[in-house]
Motif scaffolding. Sequence first.
Motif, PDB file in Angstrom:
ATOM      1  N   MET A   1       0.854  -1.187   0.000  1.00 27.90           N
ATOM      2  CA  MET A   1       0.000   0.000   0.000  1.00 27.90           C
ATOM      3  C   MET A   1       0.888   1.235   0.000  1.00 27.90           C
ATOM      4  O   MET A   1       1.784   1.373   0.837  1.00 27.90           O
ATOM      5  N   THR A   2       0.641   2.161  -0.945  1.00 30.46           N
ATOM      6  CA  THR A   2       1.513   3.314  -1.121  1.00 30.46           C
ATOM      7  C   THR A   2       1.100   4.465  -0.215  1.00 30.46           C
ATOM      8  O   THR A   2      -0.044   4.932  -0.270  1.00 30.46           O
ATOM      9  N   GLU A   3       2.022   4.932   0.596  1.00 33.48           N
ATOM     10  CA  GLU A   3       1.762   6.118   1.398  1.00 33.48           C
ATOM     11  C   GLU A   3       1.999   7.358   0.552  1.00 33.48           C
ATOM     12  O   GLU A   3       2.731   7.332  -0.441  1.00 33.48           O
ATOM     13  N   ARG A   4       1.381   8.470   0.957  1.00 30.95           N
ATOM     14  CA  ARG A   4       1.556   9.729   0.253  1.00 30.95           C
ATOM     15  C   ARG A   4       1.874  10.839   1.237  1.00 30.95           C
ATOM     16  O   ARG A   4       1.480  10.797   2.407  1.00 30.95           O
ATOM     17  N   PHE A   5       2.585  11.834   0.740  1.00 28.31           N
ATOM     18  CA  PHE A   5       2.920  13.021   1.506  1.00 28.31           C
ATOM     19  C   PHE A   5       2.448  14.252   0.739  1.00 28.31           C
ATOM     20  O   PHE A   5       2.421  14.252  -0.498  1.00 28.31           O
ATOM     21  N   ALA A   6       2.088  15.291   1.474  1.00 27.38           N
ATOM     22  CA  ALA A   6       1.659  16.545   0.864  1.00 27.38           C
ATOM     23  C   ALA A   6       2.290  17.706   1.603  1.00 27.38           C
ATOM     24  O   ALA A   6       2.539  17.623   2.816  1.00 27.38           O
ATOM     25  N   ILE A   7       2.552  18.783   0.882  1.00 22.45           N
ATOM     26  CA  ILE A   7       3.080  20.006   1.485  1.00 22.45           C
ATOM     27  C   ILE A   7       1.981  21.054   1.419  1.00 22.45           C
ATOM     28  O   ILE A   7       1.552  21.465   0.340  1.00 22.45           O
ATOM     29  N   TYR A   8       1.509  21.427   2.574  1.00 23.15           N
ATOM     30  CA  TYR A   8       0.375  22.335   2.702  1.00 23.15           C
ATOM     31  C   TYR A   8       0.784  23.587   3.471  1.00 23.15           C
ATOM     32  O   TYR A   8       1.835  23.632   4.123  1.00 23.15           O
ATOM     33  N   TYR A   9      -0.099  24.576   3.427  1.00 20.63           N
ATOM     34  CA  TYR A   9      -0.099  25.602   4.466  1.00 20.63           C
ATOM     35  C   TYR A   9      -1.246  25.271   5.411  1.00 20.63           C
ATOM     36  O   TYR A   9      -2.348  24.902   4.980  1.00 20.63           O
ATOM     37  N   ALA A  10      -0.993  25.372   6.694  1.00 21.15           N
ATOM     38  CA  ALA A  10      -2.031  25.312   7.718  1.00 21.15           C
ATOM     39  C   ALA A  10      -1.606  26.251   8.834  1.00 21.15           C
ATOM     40  O   ALA A  10      -0.403  26.391   9.103  1.00 21.15           O
ATOM     41  N   PRO A  11      -2.553  26.917   9.474  1.00 16.48           N
ATOM     42  CA  PRO A  11      -2.170  27.790  10.588  1.00 16.48           C
ATOM     43  C   PRO A  11      -1.631  26.972  11.747  1.00 16.48           C
ATOM     44  O   PRO A  11      -1.808  25.749  11.803  1.00 16.48           O
ATOM     45  N   SER A  12      -0.969  27.630  12.666  1.00 15.34           N
ATOM     46  CA  SER A  12      -0.440  26.960  13.845  1.00 15.34           C
ATOM     47  C   SER A  12      -1.517  26.098  14.498  1.00 15.34           C
ATOM     48  O   SER A  12      -2.689  26.486  14.589  1.00 15.34           O
ATOM     49  N   ALA A  13      -1.117  24.917  14.943  1.00 16.77           N
ATOM     50  CA  ALA A  13      -2.059  24.002  15.581  1.00 16.77           C
ATOM     51  C   ALA A  13      -2.516  24.491  16.950  1.00 16.77           C
ATOM     52  O   ALA A  13      -3.365  23.853  17.581  1.00 16.77           O
ATOM     53  N   THR A  14      -1.974  25.613  17.419  1.00 13.08           N
ATOM     54  CA  THR A  14      -2.441  26.217  18.666  1.00 13.08           C
ATOM     55  C   THR A  14      -3.240  27.484  18.413  1.00 13.08           C
ATOM     56  O   THR A  14      -3.601  28.189  19.352  1.00 13.08           O
ATOM     57  N   SER A  15      -3.528  27.797  17.147  1.00 11.94           N
ATOM     58  CA  SER A  15      -4.217  29.037  16.809  1.00 11.94           C
ATOM     59  C   SER A  15      -5.731  28.878  16.894  1.00 11.94           C
ATOM     60  O   SER A  15      -6.269  27.775  16.712  1.00 11.94           O
ATOM     61  N   PRO A  16      -6.460  29.970  17.143  1.00  8.95           N
ATOM     62  CA  PRO A  16      -7.925  29.906  17.143  1.00  8.95           C
ATOM     63  C   PRO A  16      -8.496  29.444  15.799  1.00  8.95           C
ATOM     64  O   PRO A  16      -9.507  28.743  15.775  1.00  8.95           O
ATOM     65  N   LEU A  17      -7.852  29.832  14.684  1.00  7.84           N
ATOM     66  CA  LEU A  17      -8.355  29.419  13.380  1.00  7.84           C
ATOM     67  C   LEU A  17      -8.268  27.902  13.224  1.00  7.84           C
ATOM     68  O   LEU A  17      -9.205  27.256  12.724  1.00  7.84           O
ATOM     69  N   TRP A  18      -7.150  27.317  13.625  1.00  2.00           N
ATOM     70  CA  TRP A  18      -7.016  25.861  13.547  1.00  2.00           C
ATOM     71  C   TRP A  18      -8.048  25.172  14.441  1.00  2.00           C
ATOM     72  O   TRP A  18      -8.688  24.200  14.025  1.00  2.00           O
ATOM     73  N   ASP A  19      -8.237  25.672  15.661  1.00  5.33           N
ATOM     74  CA  ASP A  19      -9.200  25.068  16.577  1.00  5.33           C
ATOM     75  C   ASP A  19     -10.607  25.116  16.005  1.00  5.33           C
ATOM     76  O   ASP A  19     -11.344  24.118  16.036  1.00  5.33           O
ATOM     77  N   ARG A  20     -10.989  26.282  15.481  1.00  4.09           N
ATOM     78  CA  ARG A  20     -12.332  26.440  14.922  1.00  4.09           C
ATOM     79  C   ARG A  20     -12.534  25.542  13.703  1.00  4.09           C
ATOM     80  O   ARG A  20     -13.578  24.908  13.540  1.00  4.09           O
ATOM     81  N   ALA A  21     -11.542  25.509  12.821  1.00  2.00           N
ATOM     82  CA  ALA A  21     -11.664  24.718  11.598  1.00  2.00           C
ATOM     83  C   ALA A  21     -11.700  23.222  11.908  1.00  2.00           C
ATOM     84  O   ALA A  21     -12.462  22.464  11.297  1.00  2.00           O
ATOM     85  N   SER A  22     -10.883  22.785  12.853  1.00  2.00           N
ATOM     86  CA  SER A  22     -10.869  21.363  13.223  1.00  2.00           C
ATOM     87  C   SER A  22     -12.213  20.948  13.818  1.00  2.00           C
ATOM     88  O   SER A  22     -12.745  19.877  13.504  1.00  2.00           O
ATOM     89  N   ALA A  23     -12.765  21.797  14.685  1.00  2.00           N
ATOM     90  CA  ALA A  23     -14.073  21.497  15.262  1.00  2.00           C
ATOM     91  C   ALA A  23     -15.147  21.485  14.181  1.00  2.00           C
ATOM     92  O   ALA A  23     -16.061  20.646  14.199  1.00  2.00           O
ATOM     93  N   TRP A  24     -15.060  22.395  13.229  1.00  2.00           N
ATOM     94  CA  TRP A  24     -16.016  22.429  12.116  1.00  2.00           C
ATOM     95  C   TRP A  24     -15.955  21.126  11.313  1.00  2.00           C
ATOM     96  O   TRP A  24     -16.982  20.530  11.002  1.00  2.00           O
ATOM     97  N   LEU A  25     -14.742  20.674  10.989  1.00  2.00           N
ATOM     98  CA  LEU A  25     -14.583  19.462  10.193  1.00  2.00           C
ATOM     99  C   LEU A  25     -14.821  18.188  10.996  1.00  2.00           C
ATOM    100  O   LEU A  25     -15.034  17.126  10.415  1.00  2.00           O
ATOM    101  N   GLY A  26     -14.730  18.277  12.328  1.00  2.00           N
ATOM    102  CA  GLY A  26     -14.965  17.109  13.167  1.00  2.00           C
ATOM    103  C   GLY A  26     -13.730  16.323  13.525  1.00  2.00           C
ATOM    104  O   GLY A  26     -13.824  15.294  14.202  1.00  2.00           O
ATOM    105  N   ARG A  27     -12.541  16.800  13.090  1.00  2.20           N
ATOM    106  CA  ARG A  27     -11.306  16.056  13.381  1.00  2.20           C
ATOM    107  C   ARG A  27     -10.126  17.016  13.374  1.00  2.20           C
ATOM    108  O   ARG A  27     -10.008  17.853  12.485  1.00  2.20           O
ATOM    109  N   ASP A  28      -9.263  16.869  14.360  1.00  4.81           N
ATOM    110  CA  ASP A  28      -8.013  17.611  14.419  1.00  4.81           C
ATOM    111  C   ASP A  28      -6.916  16.707  13.877  1.00  4.81           C
ATOM    112  O   ASP A  28      -6.555  15.706  14.497  1.00  4.81           O
TER     113      ASP A  28
END
Length: 231
Positions: A1-28
């Motif tokens: 099974m082939t694993e994959r990697f991606a290079i993204y931008y995401a805000p800091s995992a301690t930021s309010p934007l990350w917290d809000r977005a993770s809660a919206w999507l249902g998963r951190d």
Amino acid sequence: MTERFAIYYAPSATSPLWDRASAWLGRDSSNGQFFDGPVGGIERNRLLNLTQSANRYGFHATLKPPMALAPDQSPETLRQALADFAASLRPVPLGPLKIASLDGFLALTADGENHDLQDLAAHVVEQFEPFRAPLSVRDRAARASRGLTPRQEELLDGYGYPYVFDEFRFHMTLTDRLPEADHEEIATAARNWFGALLGQDVVLDRLVLFHEPKPGASFRRLDDFKLGSAP
């Protein structure tokens, strides 16, 4: 099974934007935490049904799309290259984000043209192209079946993804493609949920490595590489 990697931008995992977005999507995707309860007045199971793909990929903006690694590369060489590359870059101001509809799905987008952002995204694609294994015939066919333009097919064949360079548009996905009957209600809920965060300036200050351990698995946030920081 082939694993994959991606290079993204995401805000800091301690930021309010990350917290809000993770809660919206249902998963951190940084720690594997799942969320229960309604969001913005939308019942959780209903929202999960409308965000299945966004949930699996995690909150992010794509720079270098998910890729299997070339035979002569490894996760360690990718991490080292990312650390060195990020250290050579400067953060890019994005301004405030807004909620927009892109082909029927909701996303946080940057307002107006941003040449520094376009240049950085193109630079990431080119810099890490040597790490990408070629697309399989099946994956290429699946991508091409989605009604691509001739330019997008050219990019797909050259870089494994049709939405790079002049086809790139910065966005952080919040939903899958929504049924027309749900669109306005979910958009209103998203605007209410993200609220005052939409008026705050955002800076692309890091490249973030995400990992899909096997096809169909949820992506996990592995490592952050701050721009301008010594590796």
